[in-house]
Design an enzyme around this catalytic site. Structure first.
Site, PDB file in Angstrom:
ATOM      1  N   CYS A   1      27.970 -31.791 -81.659  1.00 48.30           N
ATOM      2  CA  CYS A   1      28.511 -33.156 -81.703  1.00 48.30           C
ATOM      3  C   CYS A   1      27.849 -34.128 -80.753  1.00 48.30           C
ATOM      4  O   CYS A   1      27.743 -35.309 -81.084  1.00 48.30           O
ATOM      5  CB  CYS A   1      30.022 -33.164 -81.535  1.00 48.30           C
ATOM      6  SG  CYS A   1      30.622 -32.572 -79.959  1.00 48.30           S
ATOM      7  N   MET A   2      27.434 -33.706 -79.546  1.00 47.57           N
ATOM      8  CA  MET A   2      26.899 -34.724 -78.640  1.00 47.57           C
ATOM      9  C   MET A   2      25.607 -34.333 -77.946  1.00 47.57           C
ATOM     10  O   MET A   2      25.182 -35.023 -77.017  1.00 47.57           O
ATOM     11  CB  MET A   2      27.937 -35.186 -77.620  1.00 47.57           C
ATOM     12  CG  MET A   2      28.935 -34.203 -77.062  1.00 47.57           C
ATOM     13  SD  MET A   2      28.394 -32.593 -76.490  1.00 47.57           S
ATOM     14  CE  MET A   2      27.161 -32.912 -75.318  1.00 47.57           C
TER      15      MET A   2
ATOM     16  N   LYS B   1      48.069 -38.174 -84.135  1.00 46.30           N
ATOM     17  CA  LYS B   1      47.795 -36.759 -83.848  1.00 46.30           C
ATOM     18  C   LYS B   1      48.506 -36.339 -82.563  1.00 46.30           C
ATOM     19  O   LYS B   1      49.151 -35.303 -82.496  1.00 46.30           O
ATOM     20  CB  LYS B   1      46.284 -36.534 -83.710  1.00 46.30           C
ATOM     21  CG  LYS B   1      45.514 -36.736 -84.996  1.00 46.30           C
ATOM     22  CD  LYS B   1      44.055 -36.364 -84.832  1.00 46.30           C
ATOM     23  CE  LYS B   1      43.289 -37.337 -83.987  1.00 46.30           C
ATOM     24  NZ  LYS B   1      43.107 -38.669 -84.601  1.00 46.30           N
TER      25      LYS B   1
ATOM     26  N   GLY C   1      33.780 -36.587 -79.070  1.00 52.92           N
ATOM     27  CA  GLY C   1      34.820 -36.216 -80.016  1.00 52.92           C
ATOM     28  C   GLY C   1      35.835 -35.224 -79.518  1.00 52.92           C
ATOM     29  O   GLY C   1      36.921 -35.102 -80.086  1.00 52.92           O
ATOM     30  N   GLN C   2      35.519 -34.485 -78.454  1.00 49.18           N
ATOM     31  CA  GLN C   2      36.434 -33.464 -77.970  1.00 49.18           C
ATOM     32  C   GLN C   2      36.947 -33.840 -76.578  1.00 49.18           C
ATOM     33  O   GLN C   2      36.291 -34.585 -75.852  1.00 49.18           O
ATOM     34  CB  GLN C   2      35.738 -32.105 -77.915  1.00 49.18           C
ATOM     35  CG  GLN C   2      35.309 -31.607 -79.286  1.00 49.18           C
ATOM     36  CD  GLN C   2      34.778 -30.189 -79.220  1.00 49.18           C
ATOM     37  OE1 GLN C   2      35.528 -29.245 -79.349  1.00 49.18           O
ATOM     38  NE2 GLN C   2      33.481 -30.057 -79.017  1.00 49.18           N
TER      39      GLN C   2
ATOM     40  N   MET D   1      28.890 -39.610 -83.977  1.00 54.41           N
ATOM     41  CA  MET D   1      28.138 -38.607 -84.734  1.00 54.41           C
ATOM     42  C   MET D   1      27.097 -39.186 -85.689  1.00 54.41           C
ATOM     43  O   MET D   1      26.129 -38.530 -86.033  1.00 54.41           O
ATOM     44  CB  MET D   1      29.100 -37.716 -85.526  1.00 54.41           C
ATOM     45  CG  MET D   1      30.095 -36.970 -84.682  1.00 54.41           C
ATOM     46  SD  MET D   1      29.339 -36.105 -83.333  1.00 54.41           S
ATOM     47  CE  MET D   1      30.055 -36.951 -81.953  1.00 54.41           C
TER      48      MET D   1
END
Lengths: 772, 94
Positions: free
Chosen positions: A170-171, A81, A378-379, A341
């Protein structure tokens, strides 16, 4: 020396691989010609790993990217990515001009016209319906300065706590777990611990695809040391299974009994650390709605009565013997738990997090090299940008709470807000915020760098809330760099500069803050988000709904950073030593970092490493180096929670007999807004698919490639089958990256959320499959 | 003058040390794939050569990554005939 074009390319590629692998460059790759590309250090735009990258810049354009071999933790590796980011940034599809919806369609407008419309709509809502009629929905992809300023504007300027962001999806449960166990958010360990761990406990984490550089470090550790073992807990046989020694595969949503049973084995076999427990732990159970203290023997008895491995097998489907094996390994350690997650996106997410912490606490597997519970993010900036800056509805910057009068007072003073301006009650959490939008109670909403029109669960309800025409439809402004399933619903769309087109700070999973330089020009009229927020603040001041001069002292991104450092002073996050100049020079620093000479902190709560134990409100001179103190917890003792092992919000039944779980693939990221812009990544996974276990496929008469309808109580999606023995029988798995209408899997997912963290249960809902 | 356009993906492959030799042979048999040694025995350098990025990426994803003995693959650089000369491991012109 003359080099053929092909030889040059081969030599260049060889150089690249060798320099990342071991720094030894083969002779064939030496003596490459110099070019006019300038290389600048930065940080990847994707996940929370925070990989260091080198940007190749020519004429203010990003023309190349490589991993940064000098980065202290990621050491030159990047995933596919990241490699395609130059192409993604330069995509033709970028938004370039502000747009206003007129006669039902988005039409180009000037910045002044668009911003006037936004300010008018927000001012009208505030004047007519009060400050709680407006809302901000931000992102773990915004820069820290952007999230901080938006939070400041809405809470301190407008006077509403309706400030949320996609990290809620997400968190949030990881935050709830850290805070309820240790009293403070964020991991205490760091990536260095990978180099010391002997047991890895990977829980609900497809690390191989979602955090590939972390996975490679685990793999390398396991390869170099044959006694390093990996325990995976996941109902899906994800690519992580390639390194698993023990696989715990619970029925989705029924894993909490497994963690309790591991604790039962550890305690009943006396593998616990009695001295550590005596010094650092307390035990609590919730009875009658209130937490009650219990002692260790009560905990042990409670485990024996409720969660033997045999009992856990009945609940979870995981063979008792495997639970026993996993427990024994865990206790030996040093044990490093990673989760994402699979644990967090649950209605029992906070409890599940607590139970992982329990295992570390009762074994003393914490606060020493290789031993720590570690939630991966995740971010790129969910930690530094949203969690740390307090950009959620219930918190304020750097560990402060909106319900704490002292904390509100501190922030009102720093921000120059009137006393009492920040409401004393939490605002609306993400799901409730969009429900209020559906009821037309939120009258104006600003969405920044995120795509709720694709990413929210139970999506029909919330797409209607954002975009369905109606008499009193609320106003929606979306700031983004690309067209998305959310911009199509907006009344005003503002084009954003992204990543290399602006400067700021990302804070990743291990508390490392890293500087991202502004090295490229944004396309068209796109502007950095912070400039847009500055503009909005000034217009709201001019309209009288924000105190005049409220933002006057902040004119640049550097001004905002300096105020943030000030806000962190004497908190557990203290990063006053991270000056702008220092971050530009160094490859990130881990907080706490209270002085300009402090090197940053590898492990929190450890005397000799954590500067908070040396100075400031948590200082304790009685401790010896290496001793631990959970200074955020009540009585400085972390809490071992006796939690119920409840199942999911929507169990399967005759009508909906299967479980749907969603997730990601290596080549794509979240709603695909960026990765789908690289044709190579798009073609790697050109369309959505649903993984179906062969047993279920046989029963349904479905083969790979055939479309199936996935139906829940909320909606349906039509997706091609991939018959593969990865999900557990009775479970289907769908990646959620594709934006086409038929593939929007969030039409099917459930918006039930954890009562503590308010995080929705994306990982488990009941569904049925229909062969088409 | 060289025939046709060329794209080369440079890949760091992490391999099982016990089967490294066999793995290397399997990789070398793939069309457009060559390997080179790195200092660490658990790593191999892999070059994937194709006529375009898509084809090279497909070889990486569908063949190299699934070769027995290959534990993980890291595409470190993409070098293309269509791009301007660059001094080292960069990925892609914008």
């Amino acid at each position: 020396m003359t080099t053929s074009r092909r030889d040059f390319l081969r030599a260049s590629a060889t150089f690249a691989v060798a320099s990342v692998a071991d720094g030894v460059v083969p002779a064939a790759a030496r003596a490459l010609p110099r070019t006019d590309v300038e290389w600048v250090k930065s940080v990847c735009r994707f996940c929370g790993t925070g990989c260091g990258v080198m940007l190749g810049i020519r004429d203010r354009r990003l023309v190349a990217l490589r991993g940064d071999p000098e980065h202290p933790t990621t050491k030159g590796l990047v995933c596919a990515k990241s490699l395609f980011l130059p192409k993604i940034v330069a995509a033709e599809n970028r938004l370039r001009t502000p747009m206003i919806r007129k006669d039902g369609t988005l039409q180009p407008a000037s910045w002044d016209e668009a911003m006037s419309r936004v300010a008018d709509e927000f001012a009208r809502a505030i004047e007519q319906s009060g400050p709680n009629s407006v809302a901000y929905y931000g992102s773990g992809q915004a820069l820290s300065e952007e999230s901080y300023f938006a939070n400041r504007l809405f809470k301190g300027g407008i006077g509403t706590n309706n400030v949320e962001g996609n990290p809620r999806l997400c968190m949030a449960s990881a935050v709830g777990g850290y805070v309820s166990t240790f009293g403070k958010d964020e991991p205490m360990g760091c990536y260095d611990d990978i180099e010391h761990a002997k047991v890895f406990f990977l829980v609900g984490s497809n690390t191989a695809e979602c955090h590939p550089v972390i996975f490679d470090q685990i793999l390398a550790r396991k390869q170099a040391h044959r006694d390093v073992l990996v325990v995976v807990c996941d109902p899906r046989r994800s690519p992580v299974m390639s390194i698993a020694d023990i696989h715990l595969d619970p029925i989705p949503g029924y894993d909490l009994a497994v963690y309790h049973a591991m604790a039962q084995v550890i305690v009943s076999e006396k593998r616990h650390d009695a001295e550590f427990i005596e010094r650092h732990c307390q035990f609590k159970i919730v009875e009658g709605g209130a937490p009650k203290n219990v002692d260790f023997s009560t905990y042990a008895r409670w485990l024996d009565e409720n969660f033997t491995p045999a009992r856990a097998e009945q609940i979870s489907g995981v063979p008792a013997e495997r639970i026993v094996q996993a427990a024994r390994l865990f206790a030996i350690g040093p044990t490093l738990s990673f989760w994402t997650m699979g644990l967090n996106q649950r209605t029992t997410g906070v409890w599940a997090n607590n139970l992982i912490h329990n295992l570390h606490l009762i074994t003393g597997q914490i606060g020493k090299p290789g031993a720590t519970p570690f939630s991966l993010t995740g971010q790129p900036n969910a930690c530094g940008g949203v969690r740390d800056t307090g950009s959620l509805c219930h918190i304020l910057p750097y560990g402060r709470s909106v319900t704490n009068a002292q904390h509100r007072g501190e922030m009102e003073a720093l921000w120059g807000a009137a006393e009492g301006k920040i409401p004393s009650q939490p605002g609306l959490n993400t799901i409730e915020m969009f429900r209020a939008l559906a009821r037309d109670e939120i009258r104006a909403m600003l969405v920044l760098t995120t795509n709720p029109g694709q990413s929210l669960p139970n999506l029909h309800a919330y797409r209607d809330a954002m975009g369905k025409p109606r008499a009193k439809k609320p106003f929606l402004c979306v700031i983004d760099a690309y067209p998305t399933r959310t911009t199509e619903l907006a009344d005003v769309v503002l084009p954003a500069a992204m990543w290399t087109e602006k400067s700021g700070v990302f804070g990743m999973s291990e508390r490392r803050y890293q500087y991202q330089p502004h090295v490229c020009d944004a396309p068209g009229e796109a502007r950095p988000d912070l400039e847009v927020l500055f503009d909005l603040a000034q217009r709201l001041e001019a309209r009288g709904v924000v105190k005049r001069g409220f933002s006057a002292k902040l004119r640049t991104v550097d001004d905002v950073w300096d105020e943030m450092r000030q806000a962190s002073k004497d908190t557990a996050y203290d990063f006053t030593g991270m000056t702008r100049e220092r971050l530009q020079r160094e490859r990130g620093l881990r907080w706490p970092c209270p002085t300009e000479s402090h090197p940053g902190t590898a492990r929190r709560y450890v005397k000799g490493e954590d500067p908070c134990l040396d100075r400031g409100p948590y200082a304790d001179s009685s401790l010896m180096d290496g001793e631990l103190k959970f200074y955020g917890a009540p009585e400085h003792r972390a809490i071992v929670w006796l939690r119920p092992a409840d199942g999911p919000a929507e169990p399967v039944d005759d009508q909906y007999p299967m479980v749907l779980s969603t997730g990601r693939v290596l080549e794509h990221w979240h709603t695909g807004t960026m990765t789908m812009e690289a044709p190579e990544l798009r073609r790697a996974y050109p369309e959505c698919y649903v993984e179906i276990h062969p047993d279920d496929a046989r029963r349904l008469g479905v083969r790979t490639g055939q479309p199936v309808r996935i139906v829940s109580r909320r909606g349906e999606a039509v997706i091609k089958a991939r018959v593969v023995a990865m999900p557990r029988p009775g479970m289907v798995f769908v990646p959620w990256h594709w934006a086409d209408e038929a593939s929007l899997i969030n039409y099917v997912t459930i918006d039930a959320y954890d009562p503590g963290s308010k995080q929705p249960e994306f990982k488990v809902c009941a569904c049925r499959l229909e062969k088409l | 003058m060289e025939p046709g356009p060329v794209v080369i993906i440079g890949v760091l492959a992490r391999v099982d040390v016990a089967t490294r030799g066999d793995t290397r042979l399997r990789l070398e048999r793939l069309e457009g794939v060559s390997t080179f040694d790195l200092a660490s025995p658990d790593k191999l350098g892999v070059l994937i050569e194709a006529s375009d990025v898509d084809a090279a990426h497909a070889t990486l994803q569908q063949q190299v990554g699934h070769t027995p003995g290959v534990l993980a693959v890291w595409p470190v650089s993409i070098e293309s005939d269509g791009f301007e000369p660059r001094e080292s491991n960069e990925s892609q012109n914008g």
